[in-house]
Design a protein around this motif. Structure first.
Motif, PDB file in Angstrom:
ATOM      1  N   ALA A  34     -12.123 -44.556 -26.253  1.00 45.12           N
ATOM      2  CA  ALA A  34     -12.719 -44.206 -24.963  1.00 45.12           C
ATOM      3  C   ALA A  34     -14.119 -43.622 -25.160  1.00 45.12           C
ATOM      4  O   ALA A  34     -15.047 -43.963 -24.414  1.00 45.12           O
ATOM      5  N   ALA A  35     -14.284 -42.774 -26.159  1.00 40.81           N
ATOM      6  CA  ALA A  35     -15.605 -42.200 -26.436  1.00 40.81           C
ATOM      7  C   ALA A  35     -16.582 -43.275 -26.901  1.00 40.81           C
ATOM      8  O   ALA A  35     -17.749 -43.284 -26.496  1.00 40.81           O
ATOM      9  N   LEU A  36     -16.111 -44.200 -27.726  1.00 39.82           N
ATOM     10  CA  LEU A  36     -16.966 -45.273 -28.217  1.00 39.82           C
ATOM     11  C   LEU A  36     -17.448 -46.163 -27.066  1.00 39.82           C
ATOM     12  O   LEU A  36     -18.649 -46.441 -26.943  1.00 39.82           O
ATOM     13  N   PHE A  37     -16.539 -46.564 -26.207  1.00 42.75           N
ATOM     14  CA  PHE A  37     -16.928 -47.435 -25.094  1.00 42.75           C
ATOM     15  C   PHE A  37     -17.762 -46.690 -24.052  1.00 42.75           C
ATOM     16  O   PHE A  37     -18.652 -47.279 -23.441  1.00 42.75           O
ATOM     17  N   THR A  38     -17.493 -45.415 -23.850  1.00 39.51           N
ATOM     18  CA  THR A  38     -18.324 -44.626 -22.939  1.00 39.51           C
ATOM     19  C   THR A  38     -19.724 -44.463 -23.519  1.00 39.51           C
ATOM     20  O   THR A  38     -20.716 -44.543 -22.788  1.00 39.51           O
ATOM     21  N   SER A  47     -26.176 -44.317 -18.031  1.00 42.49           N
ATOM     22  CA  SER A  47     -25.282 -43.511 -17.189  1.00 42.49           C
ATOM     23  C   SER A  47     -23.857 -43.958 -17.474  1.00 42.49           C
ATOM     24  O   SER A  47     -23.632 -44.978 -18.126  1.00 42.49           O
ATOM     25  N   PHE A  48     -22.911 -43.164 -17.017  1.00 40.48           N
ATOM     26  CA  PHE A  48     -21.517 -43.578 -17.130  1.00 40.48           C
ATOM     27  C   PHE A  48     -20.765 -43.136 -15.892  1.00 40.48           C
ATOM     28  O   PHE A  48     -21.129 -42.172 -15.238  1.00 40.48           O
ATOM     29  N   THR A  49     -19.710 -43.876 -15.586  1.00 46.99           N
ATOM     30  CA  THR A  49     -18.893 -43.604 -14.420  1.00 46.99           C
ATOM     31  C   THR A  49     -17.653 -42.840 -14.852  1.00 46.99           C
ATOM     32  O   THR A  49     -16.922 -43.279 -15.737  1.00 46.99           O
ATOM     33  N   THR A  50     -17.424 -41.711 -14.226  1.00 43.58           N
ATOM     34  CA  THR A  50     -16.317 -40.838 -14.607  1.00 43.58           C
ATOM     35  C   THR A  50     -14.964 -41.525 -14.447  1.00 43.58           C
ATOM     36  O   THR A  50     -14.085 -41.364 -15.296  1.00 43.58           O
ATOM     37  N   VAL A  53     -14.126 -43.551 -17.426  1.00 43.25           N
ATOM     38  CA  VAL A  53     -13.723 -42.755 -18.587  1.00 43.25           C
ATOM     39  C   VAL A  53     -12.217 -42.514 -18.531  1.00 43.25           C
ATOM     40  O   VAL A  53     -11.509 -42.687 -19.538  1.00 43.25           O
ATOM     41  N   TYR A  54     -11.705 -42.129 -17.369  1.00 47.78           N
ATOM     42  CA  TYR A  54     -10.263 -41.893 -17.222  1.00 47.78           C
ATOM     43  C   TYR A  54      -9.461 -43.175 -17.450  1.00 47.78           C
ATOM     44  O   TYR A  54      -8.421 -43.152 -18.110  1.00 47.78           O
ATOM     45  N   ILE A  55      -9.967 -44.268 -16.921  1.00 46.18           N
ATOM     46  CA  ILE A  55      -9.280 -45.555 -17.109  1.00 46.18           C
ATOM     47  C   ILE A  55      -9.259 -45.926 -18.589  1.00 46.18           C
ATOM     48  O   ILE A  55      -8.233 -46.375 -19.113  1.00 46.18           O
ATOM     49  N   ARG A  56     -10.378 -45.728 -19.274  1.00 45.79           N
ATOM     50  CA  ARG A  56     -10.436 -46.042 -20.705  1.00 45.79           C
ATOM     51  C   ARG A  56      -9.460 -45.191 -21.498  1.00 45.79           C
ATOM     52  O   ARG A  56      -8.789 -45.691 -22.405  1.00 45.79           O
ATOM     53  N   VAL A  57      -9.390 -43.907 -21.207  1.00 48.90           N
ATOM     54  CA  VAL A  57      -8.463 -43.028 -21.932  1.00 48.90           C
ATOM     55  C   VAL A  57      -7.029 -43.503 -21.738  1.00 48.90           C
ATOM     56  O   VAL A  57      -6.242 -43.554 -22.695  1.00 48.90           O
ATOM     57  N   ILE A  58      -6.672 -43.880 -20.525  1.00 50.76           N
ATOM     58  CA  ILE A  58      -5.309 -44.346 -20.246  1.00 50.76           C
ATOM     59  C   ILE A  58      -5.033 -45.677 -20.944  1.00 50.76           C
ATOM     60  O   ILE A  58      -4.028 -45.824 -21.644  1.00 50.76           O
ATOM     61  N   VAL A  59      -5.937 -46.632 -20.788  1.00 51.84           N
ATOM     62  CA  VAL A  59      -5.722 -47.967 -21.373  1.00 51.84           C
ATOM     63  C   VAL A  59      -5.701 -47.895 -22.901  1.00 51.84           C
ATOM     64  O   VAL A  59      -4.809 -48.441 -23.551  1.00 51.84           O
ATOM     65  N   PHE A  60      -6.667 -47.202 -23.490  1.00 46.30           N
ATOM     66  CA  PHE A  60      -6.705 -47.122 -24.944  1.00 46.30           C
ATOM     67  C   PHE A  60      -5.595 -46.228 -25.485  1.00 46.30           C
ATOM     68  O   PHE A  60      -5.149 -46.421 -26.623  1.00 46.30           O
ATOM     69  N   GLY A  61      -5.138 -45.271 -24.703  1.00 48.83           N
ATOM     70  CA  GLY A  61      -3.971 -44.482 -25.112  1.00 48.83           C
ATOM     71  C   GLY A  61      -2.727 -45.351 -25.192  1.00 48.83           C
ATOM     72  O   GLY A  61      -1.927 -45.231 -26.131  1.00 48.83           O
ATOM     73  N   ILE A  62      -2.549 -46.219 -24.217  1.00 51.83           N
ATOM     74  CA  ILE A  62      -1.400 -47.141 -24.233  1.00 51.83           C
ATOM     75  C   ILE A  62      -1.534 -48.115 -25.402  1.00 51.83           C
ATOM     76  O   ILE A  62      -0.559 -48.379 -26.117  1.00 51.83           O
ATOM     77  N   LEU A  63      -2.724 -48.633 -25.616  1.00 45.52           N
ATOM     78  CA  LEU A  63      -2.970 -49.516 -26.748  1.00 45.52           C
ATOM     79  C   LEU A  63      -2.668 -48.800 -28.071  1.00 45.52           C
ATOM     80  O   LEU A  63      -2.019 -49.353 -28.956  1.00 45.52           O
ATOM     81  N   GLY A  64      -3.116 -47.566 -28.182  1.00 47.99           N
ATOM     82  CA  GLY A  64      -2.858 -46.773 -29.387  1.00 47.99           C
ATOM     83  C   GLY A  64      -1.388 -46.514 -29.594  1.00 47.99           C
ATOM     84  O   GLY A  64      -0.910 -46.476 -30.737  1.00 47.99           O
ATOM     85  N   PHE A  65      -0.637 -46.347 -28.506  1.00 50.72           N
ATOM     86  CA  PHE A  65       0.809 -46.166 -28.603  1.00 50.72           C
ATOM     87  C   PHE A  65       1.447 -47.354 -29.302  1.00 50.72           C
ATOM     88  O   PHE A  65       2.249 -47.204 -30.225  1.00 50.72           O
ATOM     89  N   PHE A  66       1.087 -48.559 -28.878  1.00 43.55           N
ATOM     90  CA  PHE A  66       1.664 -49.760 -29.474  1.00 43.55           C
ATOM     91  C   PHE A  66       1.209 -49.952 -30.922  1.00 43.55           C
ATOM     92  O   PHE A  66       1.999 -50.318 -31.789  1.00 43.55           O
ATOM     93  N   ILE A  67      -0.053 -49.700 -31.188  1.00 43.73           N
ATOM     94  CA  ILE A  67      -0.564 -49.845 -32.556  1.00 43.73           C
ATOM     95  C   ILE A  67       0.153 -48.888 -33.498  1.00 43.73           C
ATOM     96  O   ILE A  67       0.613 -49.286 -34.576  1.00 43.73           O
TER      97      ILE A  67
END
Length: 82
Positions: A34-38, A47-50, A53-67
């Motif tokens: 999430a930090a890398l993509f932000t 600029s970045f959209t807040t 950031v939340y969507i990235r943390v959730i999506v990459f957290g789920i991805l990290g769970f499976f990995i």
């Protein structure tokens, strides 16, 4: 798996699968990606959209769970055959 890798895995597996998956998967992969993509968004658009950031943390957290879950299972198989 070498003896050194087996000793390292022996220490990590003591934390248990759920803590391993949460720490090495959800937290580590979720936050780092999430930090890398932000950061990439900031560099390209200045600029970045807040909400993204939340969507990235959730999506990459789920991805990290499976990995991390797959890595745990693979390491356990290698450890058992060692």
């Amino acid at each position: 798996m070498t003896a050194e890798q087996a000793n390292k895995w022996r220490k990590r597996r003591m934390m248990g699968k759920s803590k391993y998956v949460m720490f090495y998967g959800v937290v580590t992969w979720g936050i780092i990606l999430a930090a890398l993509f932000t950061g990439m968004e900031w560099i390209t658009q200045q600029s970045f959209t807040t909400s993204w950031v939340y969507i990235r943390v959730i999506v990459f957290g789920i991805l990290g769970f499976f990995i991390a879950n797959f890595r745990w299972d693979a390491r356990e198989r290698m450890f058992q055959s060692h």
